[in-house]
Design a protein around this motif. Structure first.
Motif, PDB file in Angstrom:
ATOM      1  N   TRP A   1       4.431   5.469  -3.373  1.00  9.49           N
ATOM      2  CA  TRP A   1       4.729   4.727  -2.205  1.00  9.49           C
ATOM      3  C   TRP A   1       6.013   4.086  -2.876  1.00  9.49           C
ATOM      4  O   TRP A   1       6.992   3.857  -2.055  1.00  9.49           O
ATOM      5  CB  TRP A   1       3.661   3.754  -1.913  1.00  9.49           C
ATOM      6  CG  TRP A   1       4.260   2.779  -0.794  1.00  9.49           C
ATOM      7  CD1 TRP A   1       5.018   1.448  -0.932  1.00  9.49           C
ATOM      8  CD2 TRP A   1       3.744   2.807   0.392  1.00  9.49           C
ATOM      9  NE1 TRP A   1       5.086   0.879   0.167  1.00  9.49           N
ATOM     10  CE2 TRP A   1       4.228   1.562   1.089  1.00  9.49           C
ATOM     11  CE3 TRP A   1       3.221   3.910   1.107  1.00  9.49           C
ATOM     12  CZ2 TRP A   1       4.151   1.319   2.380  1.00  9.49           C
ATOM     13  CZ3 TRP A   1       2.906   3.426   2.575  1.00  9.49           C
ATOM     14  CH2 TRP A   1       3.525   2.491   3.332  1.00  9.49           C
ATOM     15  N   GLU A   2       6.133   3.543  -3.955  1.00  8.28           N
ATOM     16  CA  GLU A   2       7.260   2.782  -4.312  1.00  8.28           C
ATOM     17  C   GLU A   2       8.433   3.795  -4.483  1.00  8.28           C
ATOM     18  O   GLU A   2       9.507   3.448  -4.055  1.00  8.28           O
ATOM     19  CB  GLU A   2       7.132   2.245  -5.879  1.00  8.28           C
ATOM     20  CG  GLU A   2       6.225   1.144  -5.787  1.00  8.28           C
ATOM     21  CD  GLU A   2       6.631  -0.202  -5.668  1.00  8.28           C
ATOM     22  OE1 GLU A   2       7.980  -0.340  -5.322  1.00  8.28           O
ATOM     23  OE2 GLU A   2       5.786  -0.939  -5.053  1.00  8.28           O
ATOM     24  N   ALA A   3       8.351   4.982  -4.693  1.00  8.16           N
ATOM     25  CA  ALA A   3       9.422   6.050  -4.816  1.00  8.16           C
ATOM     26  C   ALA A   3      10.039   6.320  -3.411  1.00  8.16           C
ATOM     27  O   ALA A   3      10.996   6.592  -2.916  1.00  8.16           O
ATOM     28  CB  ALA A   3       8.977   7.098  -5.427  1.00  8.16           C
ATOM     29  N   ARG A   4       8.885   6.296  -2.499  1.00  9.68           N
ATOM     30  CA  ARG A   4       8.983   6.893  -1.121  1.00  9.68           C
ATOM     31  C   ARG A   4       9.723   5.779  -0.164  1.00  9.68           C
ATOM     32  O   ARG A   4      10.562   5.992   0.601  1.00  9.68           O
ATOM     33  CB  ARG A   4       7.659   7.501  -0.423  1.00  9.68           C
ATOM     34  CG  ARG A   4       7.917   8.018   0.910  1.00  9.68           C
ATOM     35  CD  ARG A   4       8.848   9.134   1.120  1.00  9.68           C
ATOM     36  NE  ARG A   4       8.929   9.863   2.421  1.00  9.68           N
ATOM     37  CZ  ARG A   4       9.919  10.400   2.866  1.00  9.68           C
ATOM     38  NH1 ARG A   4      11.100  10.839   1.917  1.00  9.68           N
ATOM     39  NH2 ARG A   4      10.065  10.771   3.998  1.00  9.68           N
ATOM     40  N   VAL A   5       8.760   4.602  -0.241  1.00  8.52           N
ATOM     41  CA  VAL A   5       9.419   3.601   0.697  1.00  8.52           C
ATOM     42  C   VAL A   5       9.672   2.315  -0.009  1.00  8.52           C
ATOM     43  O   VAL A   5      10.656   1.709   0.357  1.00  8.52           O
ATOM     44  CB  VAL A   5       8.035   3.095   1.351  1.00  8.52           C
ATOM     45  CG1 VAL A   5       8.184   2.026   2.306  1.00  8.52           C
ATOM     46  CG2 VAL A   5       7.448   4.414   2.180  1.00  8.52           C
ATOM     47  N   GLY A   6       9.369   1.866  -1.067  1.00  8.94           N
ATOM     48  CA  GLY A   6       9.601   0.798  -1.882  1.00  8.94           C
ATOM     49  C   GLY A   6       8.659  -0.463  -1.712  1.00  8.94           C
ATOM     50  O   GLY A   6       7.734  -0.356  -0.840  1.00  8.94           O
ATOM     51  N   GLY A   7       8.815  -1.398  -2.560  1.00  5.26           N
ATOM     52  CA  GLY A   7       7.775  -2.370  -2.635  1.00  5.26           C
ATOM     53  C   GLY A   7       8.440  -3.595  -1.529  1.00  5.26           C
ATOM     54  O   GLY A   7       9.345  -3.568  -0.927  1.00  5.26           O
ATOM     55  N   GLY A   8       7.529  -4.771  -1.580  1.00  5.29           N
ATOM     56  CA  GLY A   8       7.747  -5.583  -0.439  1.00  5.29           C
ATOM     57  C   GLY A   8       7.264  -5.783   0.787  1.00  5.29           C
ATOM     58  O   GLY A   8       6.457  -4.789   1.063  1.00  5.29           O
ATOM     59  N   ALA A   9       7.861  -6.572   1.678  1.00  4.59           N
ATOM     60  CA  ALA A   9       7.680  -6.518   2.902  1.00  4.59           C
ATOM     61  C   ALA A   9       8.012  -4.978   3.676  1.00  4.59           C
ATOM     62  O   ALA A   9       8.993  -4.615   3.362  1.00  4.59           O
ATOM     63  CB  ALA A   9       8.489  -7.677   3.888  1.00  4.59           C
ATOM     64  N   LEU A  10       7.163  -4.552   4.398  1.00  4.72           N
ATOM     65  CA  LEU A  10       7.362  -3.335   4.979  1.00  4.72           C
ATOM     66  C   LEU A  10       8.340  -3.375   6.150  1.00  4.72           C
ATOM     67  O   LEU A  10       9.189  -2.302   6.144  1.00  4.72           O
ATOM     68  CB  LEU A  10       6.010  -2.900   5.803  1.00  4.72           C
ATOM     69  CG  LEU A  10       6.105  -1.405   6.241  1.00  4.72           C
ATOM     70  CD1 LEU A  10       6.346  -0.495   5.200  1.00  4.72           C
ATOM     71  CD2 LEU A  10       4.636  -1.089   6.798  1.00  4.72           C
TER      72      LEU A  10
END
Length: 478
Positions: A35-44
Motif C-alpha cells: 500500500w505504501e508503495a502504491r498509494v502512500g501513507g497518511g490521510a487518504l
C-alpha cells in the motif's frame, strides 16, 4: 474451540496486495508495504486528486453503511496520469478495509490484446531506451531478421551499436531531443518502416524514446530497387519534385536542389506562394495541372535547366497533381550554342567558297565572263545560275561568256546545265556565249545529242570579246 485472530497489522504485513485499515474519515490506520508503495501513507484524501475526493468520501460512507464492497477509480495525486482502483468494505462500525489495485481500462486492455496478437504474427520490433541510450526493451519477431533474439540488446547502449555519423544515430538523437517522425530503411533482408517517438514523464520531460519497426519487405527486390533509385537521385545533378492540385509541394529529391538553393523544407509549402515572383514558373505548373505534358528550358542564375512536367491522374482519370524532373542542361546548352555558331560559320564559309568557285568578271561594258573550272554538278550549276542571273540584272549585262577552257570532260548532266544557264540568261535579254570547248568535250556533246543550236559558240575567249566589242561598236555606229 474459539481461536484468537492475529492483529490486523500482522495480517497485512505479508500480503502482496496493497491493503490498509482506514478510519471513517479516511485516515490510514494500518498499511502494508505494498500500500505504501502504491498509494502512500497518511490521510487518504491527500493521496487522491482533489477532484476525486468527494466521490471517494461517498464510497467510504456507503461501505460503512452496509456490507457490500464499494469500488471507485481515482487519480492519484502524486502522478498526473496515474490511476488506481480503490475498494472499501466494512471492518466494524468505525473502520474500513481498503485495497488498491492497478487501474484497468477495459477499452485500453482490448486494444492492447489486439496489438499483442498482431505483434506475435507480424515481423516487427519494439524497443525503448533512456536519455543516455541504454536499451530498456527489445522485443519482437522481426529481431530474427537482424540476427537477434528478444531481450538480447537490453542493457546495451544504442549509441555503441550506431556510432556518430550513422543515420540511426542521428534519428535517435533527434527523438531524444523531442522530435517524432517516420524513418525508412532498406537492409539486405528487410524493408523497415520505423516510428520514433520520445517518451515523456508526468511533467512532460523527455526520459527516453520508444520505437516500433515493421517489415514491409514482401517484395524486397522492389524495395531495394527503390532505395537504389533514391540514392541515385540524391547524387545525380537532377531534381525530382511533385505538387498536388493546390500547388502544395509533396516531393523534393535530388542533388540539383541544393545547387538551386532549395531543400526538403520546401515539402508541404505552397509553391504558388513561394514562387509568386516567378510568373513563368507558376505558369509552367498550371499548364501541367491543366493536363499538358511539356518541357521548358530557362536560365536560373548560372545554371541552364531543362524541366519536364507530367500530370498525375487518379484511378478515375482526374488530375490530382503533377510531377517534374529538372536537370542541369548547362553543358548541353553551351554545346548547342557553340554548334549553332559553328554551323553559321560553316554556312558563311561555304557561301564564300561557292562565290570563289563561280567568279563573275565584268571584262567590258555590258560583258560578263564566267570561267568554268572543274566538274559542274547539279548543286554547283544551281548556285552558278542564281549568282549569274543576279549579276546580269544588277549590272544590266548584254553578253555572258561561259568559258569552258578549264573543263577537261563533260557528261550529259554537265551539258544540260550549260544549256539551262544559256537559256536562263536569254530570258533576261542577255545573250549567252560558250567558248573554249575542247575537241574531246565537243565530241562528247555531239555524241550525247545535246542541242546547242540556240546558243552561240566561239573558239576562244578572245573571239568572244572581239564579237561583243564589235557588236557594241556597230550599235554606236547606227
Amino acid at each position: 474451540m474459539r481461536m484468537d485472530l492475529p492483529p490486523a497489522e500482522t495480517l497485512l504485513r505479508g500480503c502482496p496486495t496493497p491493503l490498509a485499515l482506514v478510519s471513517s474519515s479516511g485516515e490510514a490506520l494500518v498499511t502494508n508495504a505494498a500500500w505504501e508503495a502504491r498509494v502512500g501513507g497518511g490521510a487518504l484524501d491527500t493521496r487522491v486528486h482533489e477532484e476525486d475526493r468527494s466521490a471517494l468520501a461517498a464510497a467510504r460512507a456507503r461501505a460503512l453503511g452496509g456490507e457490500a464492497t464499494q469500488g471507485i477509480d481515482v487519480r492519484l495525486a502524486r502522478g498526473g496520469h496515474e490511476r488506481a482502483r480503490l475498494s472499501f468494505w466494512r471492518a466494524d462500525a468505525q473502520t474500513l478495509w481498503a485495497s488498491a489495485e492497478a487501474y484497468r481500462d477495459e477499452e485500453e486492455e482490448r486494444k492492447a490484446r489486439i496489438l499483442n496478437d498482431c505483434f506475435r504474427v507480424m515481423e516487427a520490433n519494439i524497443w525503448s531506451c533512456d536519455t543516455e541510450g541504454k536499451i530498456l526493451v527489445s522485443d519482437g519477431k522481426g529481431l530474427a531478421l537482424l540476427g537477434l533474439v528478444p531481450g538480447q540488446m537490453v542493457g546495451m547502449n544504442i549509441f555503441d551499436a550506431y556510432p556518430p555519423g550513422s543515420a540511426a544515430h542521428a534519428v535517435v538523437k533527434r527523438t531524444l531531443d523531442g522530435e517524432s517522425f517516420f524513418y525508412e530503411d532498406v537492409s539486405e533482408k528487410a524493408h523497415w518502416l520505423n516510428v520514433y517517438t520520445p517518451r515523456l514523464d508526468a511533467s512532460g520531460v523527455v526520459e527516453g524514446l520508444q520505437s516500433i519497426s515493421v517489415n514491409f519487405g514482401a517484395n524486397l527486390q522492389l524495395s531495394k530497387k527503390s532505395k537504389v533509385l533514391a540514392d541515385c537521385v540524391d547524387r545525380l545533378p537532377i531534381c525530382i519534385w511533385a505538387f498536388d492540385e493546390s500547388g502544395s509541394c509533396t516531393l523534393l529529391a535530388g542533388a540539383l536542389g541544393a545547387r538551386l538553393g532549395v531543400s526538403a523544407e520546401l515539402v508541404g509549402k505552397d509553391l504558388f506562394e513561394v514562387y509568386g515572383d516567378r510568373p513563368d514558373f507558376v505558369a509552367d505548373m498550371k499548364r501541367a495541372l491543366a493536363g499538358e505534358e511539356h518541357i521548358v528550358e530557362r536560365d536560373l542564375g548560372d545554371v541552364h535547366i531543362r524541366t519536364r512536367f507530367v500530370p498525375i491522374h487518379d484511378p478515375f482519370g482526374e488530375i490530382i497533381g503533377a510531377c517534374a524532373a529538372t536537370e542541369d542542361a548547362t553543358e548541353q546548352h553551351l554545346f548547342q550554342v557553340k554548334l549553332t555558331e559553328q554551323l553559321a560559320l560553316i554556312e558563311s564559309q561555304k557561301q564564300a567558297i561557292a562565290e570563289l568557285g563561280t567568279p563573275i568578271i565584268e571584262v567590258w561594258q555590258d560583258v560578263l565572263v564566267v570561267p568554268v573550272v572543274g566538274a559542274l554538278d547539279a548543286a554547283r550549276a544551281e548556285q552558278m545560275l542564281e549568282v549569274l542571273l543576279e549579276a546580269v540584272v544588277h549590272r544590266q549585262a548584254r553578253f555572258v561568256i561561259l568559258d569552258l577552257t578549264g573543263v577537261e570532260a563533260v557528261d550529259a548532266s554537265t551539258a544540260e546545265h550549260l544549256v539551262r544557264v544559256a537559256a536562263a540568261v536569254r530570258l533576261l535579254g542577255c545573250e549567252g556565249i560558250i567558248t573554249g570547248i575542247r575537241p574531246s568535250v565537243a565530241e562528247t556533246i555531239v555524241g550525247l545529242g545535246v542541242d546547242l543550236s540556240q546558243t552561240r559558240t566561239l573558239r576562244s575567249l578572245k573571239d568572244a570579246l572581239r564579237f561583243c566589242t564589235g557588236d557594241s561598236a556597230r550599235r554606236r555606229a547606227r
